[in-house]
Design an enzyme around this catalytic site. Structure first.
Site: not given
Lengths: 379, 392
Positions: B132-133, B249
């Site tokens: 959840g960014y 990421e």
């Protein structure tokens, strides 16, 4: 093998870097150019190269050389690229020496290689016959004549051909232009009857020559490699030259980019450094990424020439093509980002653009090597 | 025989005996991947077995310590295992944001209780995580995020909305950036918390993309109660974790996005044909060859950056460089595949095109330069952190 320099190779780089920055910086080329020097490089510098062990870098120690590998040769080429140093290092110490070494004629090598390593012999490959590199199109004829051959035809873009003592000439002894079969390499004395040399000063103030062979007779023992089957030897010599040029282009691109980066930080407009503008930052960052990726490709090609020479062709093609395109990008952006001053002869950055164009063209540009890779990948 | 040689021999034999044949085929579509979770979907029995067998050995995460569900292998052994898997063409048994993204955070910033609670189910593929960014008003400017976690005694009360949450509708837990101090400067009021997606007040809504697929969701939080023990690291220090994770990421996105398999020119030859071994379309052939040159060089650059890292000479922003270039390469690759495919690549439905696979993958690749930090953001990072160019 790790894709980084070993400790010993780092030492070679450091010593070559210090030596060339001291003895042959860009001002050295500028001086030779402005004085319209008859040789176009410094013979004194070439003797200093010999003293450093550079001339015989690939030559075994037993024959007076340094006995080092292609990675070390590439390291020196990168520093030559940074400084735009003119010298016969590429033509003689790398391409010429490779042809002799891989031909492997012990008696001939005992005679020639110690001289070459001492800086007393300039040797160059004469392969191109038209404006674009196409070795398979070799048409210069080698007719059998008595105990030897008679060579007739024209060569161009013969690097250092204006001062060479010996030419390695790619000739058509059988078959038709376009075929790899039927090419033979000959070692020809520059003073032989029928050899006519025209010096061609190039855009980068380095020198090449157009050479006419008008019925030049050579003995059978002038053959390098096999008669009609000279192609593998020719490709070997060319691939060493191509990987070396890739290293030169990589060094040249990095230097041009480094100078550009300094300029972006120093030059002020609208009250701030122009390097603070995002439009320019992104252009600089793109150039950086391209150059970084090229470094890996170049090192891989050089390492593969050392470790597994017969399987190096694809990596050499990738390295030469990548180095050509990324250095071209770096020098074009360099001139643009320097603005008006980049267009002046007085400022060095334009010299990098000129050398990059010549090194791109030499021994096949990125299009030539893209075609080569496509063939190697079967399409 | 050295211990490593013995390990290699045993590993090879075990893989040959235990990797099901269909798990030795290359991954073609997203659906071929195995993500595990509480509601796992397996495309085949082979896929289920492969996960089960690898989990039993701890080889979904071969180099993690055994107490966290890993294989306890040394770095050298891990390298051998990966090489042997490549040799046989074995697929990854488990794709997991838990392994790629959350675990590095828990190893670095989590406490022992959190590691013991979360790492083993990640390793076993039992819990599927999402990230959840991004928020509707916080994309490239992520630190401006507004999802609020209010201090409510023994728990946080979370309210707000996330967007571009990958597979949120299929995930079991979320790791989430939330604002815990509204008064502080934006980077200094963010915390990193974990919670179960079945907690009351959590809802998700898939977003239909141009590819016709929905890998991303909108995720809504309406008075979600999150126990305070689920805070990772210190309160209001979440931005440091976020940056650490983003770097991870980028590397993950890059390694997933790398073109693999046959040279593009050979794929193109299937539709276009060749003459004397040369691709019939000369313009496309040149474009493809130039692409392959850059792709090979990029693979070598990845190898080199790994070697530099091992030698302690790594550049801090190398992940930005990798992310930027792999996105460009992957997009070029898909453009070329579309050109090579011609009108056949335009079919959107039906068996022949495998439901428009090539076109959908092409459209999907357009997100590569947006997700995980846009290419423009990567260039900013390179300009500032590597090239040291001045700020505006």
């Amino acid at each position: 093998m790790a894709l980084i320099l070993t400790e010993e190779q780092t030492m070679v780089r450091d010593s070559a870097r210090a030596f060339l920055a001291d003895k042959a910086p860009v001002a050295h080329l500028r001086k030779l150019r402005d004085s319209r020097d008859r040789v176009g490089f410094s013979r004194e510098l070439w003797k200093a190269f010999a003293a450093m062990g550079f001339c015989g870098i690939l030559v075994p120690e037993a024959l007076g050389g340094s006995g080092l590998g292609h990675v070390e040769a590439g390291i020196i080429m990168a520093e030559i690229g940074r400084n735009l140093t003119p010298s016969p290092f590429l033509s003689t110490a790398l391409v010429g020496a490779t042809a002799l070494l891989r031909d492997g004629n012990a008696a001939r090598n005992r005679e020639l290689l110690p001289k070459l390593a001492a800086g007393d012999l300039i040797l160059t490959l004469a392969v191109d016959e038209r404006a674009k590199h196409a070795p398979a199109a070799t048409a210069l004829t080698a007719e059998r004549s008595g105990n030897g051959f008679k060579l007739t035809g024209d060569k161009c873009f013969v690097v250092d051909g204006h001062v060479a003592d010996l030419f390695i000439v790619a000739a058509r002894s059988a078959g038709a232009p376009g075929e790899r079969e039927g090419v033979t390499l000959f070692l020809v004395d520059a003073r032989a009857q029928g050899v006519a040399v025209e010096r061609t000063v190039m855009v980068d103030a380095h020198n090449a020559a157009r050479v006419r062979f008008d019925g030049v007779t050579v003995d059978a023992d002038a053959v390098l490699g096999e008669i009609d089957r000279g192609w593998p030897l020719l490709e070997a010599a060319l691939d060493v030259g191509r990987a070396a040029l890739a290293a030169e282009l990589a060094g040249l691109g990095e230097e041009a980019f480094g100078r550009t980066l300094s300029y972006l930080k120093a030059r002020k407009q609208f009250g701030r450094p122009i390097g603070s503008f995002q439009a320019l930052q992104h252009r600089a960052a793109r150039v950086f990424v391209e150059l970084e990726i090229t470094q890996a490709a170049v090192l891989k090609a050089l390492q593969t020439l050392d470790a597994d020479f017969e399987r190096a062709a694809a990596f050499v093609a990738v390295a030469k093509a990548r180095a050509g395109t990324s250095a071209t990008l770096a020098v074009q952006e360099a001139v643009q980002l320097h603005g008006g001053i980049g267009m002046t002869d007085e400022f060095d950055i334009g010299l990098f653009m000129k050398r990059a164009r010549v090194a791109q063209e030499l021994f096949g540009d990125d299009g030539f090597h893209a075609d080569r890779l496509a063939r190697l990948q079967n399409y | 025989m050295s211990d490593l040689e013995r390990f290699r021999r045993e590993t090879r034999a075990w893989l040959e005996a235990n990797c099901p044949p269909d798990m030795r085929q290359p991954v073609v579509a997203d659906e071929d991947r195995c993500w595990g979770g509480r509601r796992p979907t397996f495309k085949s029995e082979g896929q289920r077995l492969w996960l089960e067998r690898m989990v039993a050995r701890g080889w979904t995460v071969p180099e993690w310590p055994q107490q966290y569900g890993g294989g306890g292998l040394s770095r050298e052994e891990g390298r051998i295992l990966r090489a042997e898997m490549r040799r046989l063409g074995c697929r990854s048994p488990l794709d997991s944001f838990g392994i790629w993204m959350l675990a590095p955070v828990l190893f670095k910033y989590g406490n022992e209780e959190q590691r013991r609670e979360h790492l083993p189910p990640i390793a076993r593929g039992e819990i599927r995580w999402c990230q959840g960014y991004s928020e509707p008003n916080s994309g490239s400017d992520l630190a401006s995020l507004a999802t609020r976690a209010a201090d409510n005694g023994d728990h946080f009360l979370v309210n707000g909305q996330k967007i571009w949450t990958s597979y949120a509708d299929k995930a079991d837990w979320i790791f989430c950036l939330v604002r815990t101090d509204e008064a502080a400067p934006k980077h200094l009021g963010i915390s990193f918390i974990l919670f179960d997606m079945t907690t009351p007040g959590v809802s998700t809504k898939p977003i239909l993309l141009i590819s016709g697929k929905s890998p991303f969701c909108e995720t809504f939080f309406d008075n979600v109660r999150v126990p305070k023990r689920n805070l990772v690291g210190d309160i209001n220090k979440g931005w440091e974790i976020a940056k650490y994770l983003l770097a991870h990421e980028r590397e993950t996105v890059s390694s997933v996005g790398l073109p693999a398999g046959r040279p593009l020119g050979q794929i193109a030859a299937e539709t276009l044909g060749s003459q004397d071994g040369v691709l019939a379309d000369a313009c496309l052939r040149a474009d493809i060859a130039r692409f392959e040159i850059d792709a090979i060089a990029f693979q070598l650059a990845l190898e080199r950056s790994g070697d530099l890292l091992k030698a302690g000479q790594a550049s801090p922003a190398v992940s930005s460089m990798v992310k930027f270039y792999s996105a460009e390469l992957n997009q070029r690759r898909h453009e070329l595949l579309m050109v090579a495919g011609g009108s056949a690549a335009l079919e959107w439905e039906g068996e022949r095109s495998r439901s428009g696979e090539r076109a959908r993958n092409w459209l999907r690749s357009k997100g590569n330069s947006i997700e995980g930090g846009t290419n423009e953001v990567q260039l900013n990072v390179i300009a500032k952190r590597i090239l040291d160019l001045p700020g505006a």
